[in-house]
Design a protein around this motif. Structure first.
Motif, PDB file in Angstrom:
ATOM      1  N   THR A 107     -10.662  -5.153 -22.206  1.00 24.46           N
ATOM      2  CA  THR A 107      -9.973  -5.288 -20.920  1.00 24.46           C
ATOM      3  C   THR A 107     -10.914  -4.982 -19.770  1.00 24.46           C
ATOM      4  O   THR A 107     -10.919  -5.682 -18.746  1.00 24.46           O
ATOM      5  CB  THR A 107      -8.749  -4.356 -20.875  1.00 24.46           C
ATOM      6  OG1 THR A 107      -7.864  -4.694 -21.940  1.00 24.46           O
ATOM      7  CG2 THR A 107      -8.015  -4.477 -19.553  1.00 24.46           C
ATOM      8  N   HIS A 144      -3.610 -12.837 -20.203  1.00 24.00           N
ATOM      9  CA  HIS A 144      -4.333 -13.086 -21.449  1.00 24.00           C
ATOM     10  C   HIS A 144      -3.519 -12.589 -22.630  1.00 24.00           C
ATOM     11  O   HIS A 144      -3.082 -11.436 -22.663  1.00 24.00           O
ATOM     12  CB  HIS A 144      -5.699 -12.399 -21.442  1.00 24.00           C
ATOM     13  CG  HIS A 144      -6.523 -12.723 -22.647  1.00 24.00           C
ATOM     14  ND1 HIS A 144      -7.217 -13.901 -22.773  1.00 24.00           N
ATOM     15  CD2 HIS A 144      -6.750 -12.030 -23.792  1.00 24.00           C
ATOM     16  CE1 HIS A 144      -7.848 -13.920 -23.936  1.00 24.00           C
ATOM     17  NE2 HIS A 144      -7.572 -12.796 -24.585  1.00 24.00           N
ATOM     18  N   TRP A 171      -3.616 -11.689 -26.477  1.00 19.41           N
ATOM     19  CA  TRP A 171      -4.571 -11.329 -27.521  1.00 19.41           C
ATOM     20  C   TRP A 171      -4.063 -11.735 -28.918  1.00 19.41           C
ATOM     21  O   TRP A 171      -4.737 -11.472 -29.916  1.00 19.41           O
ATOM     22  CB  TRP A 171      -4.842  -9.829 -27.484  1.00 19.41           C
ATOM     23  CG  TRP A 171      -5.431  -9.360 -26.191  1.00 19.41           C
ATOM     24  CD1 TRP A 171      -4.749  -8.820 -25.129  1.00 19.41           C
ATOM     25  CD2 TRP A 171      -6.803  -9.395 -25.792  1.00 19.41           C
ATOM     26  NE1 TRP A 171      -5.610  -8.515 -24.100  1.00 19.41           N
ATOM     27  CE2 TRP A 171      -6.880  -8.858 -24.476  1.00 19.41           C
ATOM     28  CE3 TRP A 171      -7.968  -9.827 -26.417  1.00 19.41           C
ATOM     29  CZ2 TRP A 171      -8.087  -8.734 -23.788  1.00 19.41           C
ATOM     30  CZ3 TRP A 171      -9.175  -9.716 -25.722  1.00 19.41           C
ATOM     31  CH2 TRP A 171      -9.222  -9.178 -24.432  1.00 19.41           C
TER      32      TRP A 171
END
Length: 235
Positions: A50, A216, A218
């Motif tokens: 991150t 985003h 993951w």
């Protein structure tokens, strides 16, 4: 104002599982990014994926700091400080409550990206200790916003799981103090291991308009959001 549609925090047990300390925080570690090799002193946060999302965007100009005054809140190892210097920021303020982190960040920036950028060391509890006459154009913050306690070690708490209340202080102080220049941008990155809706609500309460600059996935249940805040929201 309509709130952004954001996911709730993951289940508590999953949050703890994802953020369980490795047990090496008080040792010397290493970190490599962008071809830069850095030593991570004891107590200094070793960046994760991150954090690298911030570093990448500062260096590329997606978060534009060239010729601007940049505040790296919670600078830790200082990779974003060095990236901003490499990008050509006019001033960079390396801010952290942890003195060793500030010292490390400034040293890394001066070693990795020597040049015209003025790099300022600021030991501060959020903005308590930030120079009263300084203004900035860009702020980034990868806060320790994990919403569940994962350790009793105060250094782990400082690095990982201070939670949404820290963001309330951050937005309150950045709104109340004459820190942001006109048109300034505040970038905060957090995932659904934190209470995203509460974080955004704190920002709106203190007069900031939010937008999602990046989301985003993951593919493990974790969704990371890079928020861009600008002055002009309403409670």
């Amino acid at each position: 104002m309509d709130q952004l549609t954001l996911p709730p925090p993951l289940p508590a047990e999953r949050i703890v599982e994802l953020n369980r300390p490795k047990g090496d925080l008080h040792t010397t570690r290493s970190y490599t990014w962008n071809g830069w090799d850095l030593e991570v002193p004891p107590g200094v946060f070793r960046p994760g994926l991150t954090s690298a999302m911030i570093f990448d965007r500062v260096l590329s100009g997606e978060i534009e700091v060239r010729g601007r005054r940049y505040l790296a809140m919670g600078c830790g190892l200082g990779v974003e400080v060095a990236a901003a210097a490499a990008r050509g920021a006019a001033d960079v303020y390396a801010v952290d409550v942890h003195p060793a982190s500030v010292e490390t960040a400034v040293a890394n920036a001066r070693r990795l990206a020597p040049g015209e950028t003025r790099v300022h060391a600021v030991v501060a509890d959020v903005l308590d200790g930030f120079p009263v006459d300084a203004q900035v154009d860009v702020v980034t913050f990868n806060p320790p916003a994990v919403s569940r306690p994962v350790s009793d070690d105060p250094d782990v708490v400082r690095n990982v799981c201070a939670g949404a209340p820290l963001l309330e202080r951050f937005f309150a102080q950045i709104a109340e103090r004459d820190v942001l220049a006109p048109g300034a941008e505040v970038y905060v990155i957090a995932s659904n291991t934190a209470d995203l809706q509460t974080i955004v609500s704190h920002a709106v309460t203190h007069g900031f308009s939010p937008e999602v600059a990046l989301r985003h996935d993951w593919n493990d249940g974790v969704l990371t959001y890079l928020f861009r805040f600008t002055a002009g929201g309403s409670a």
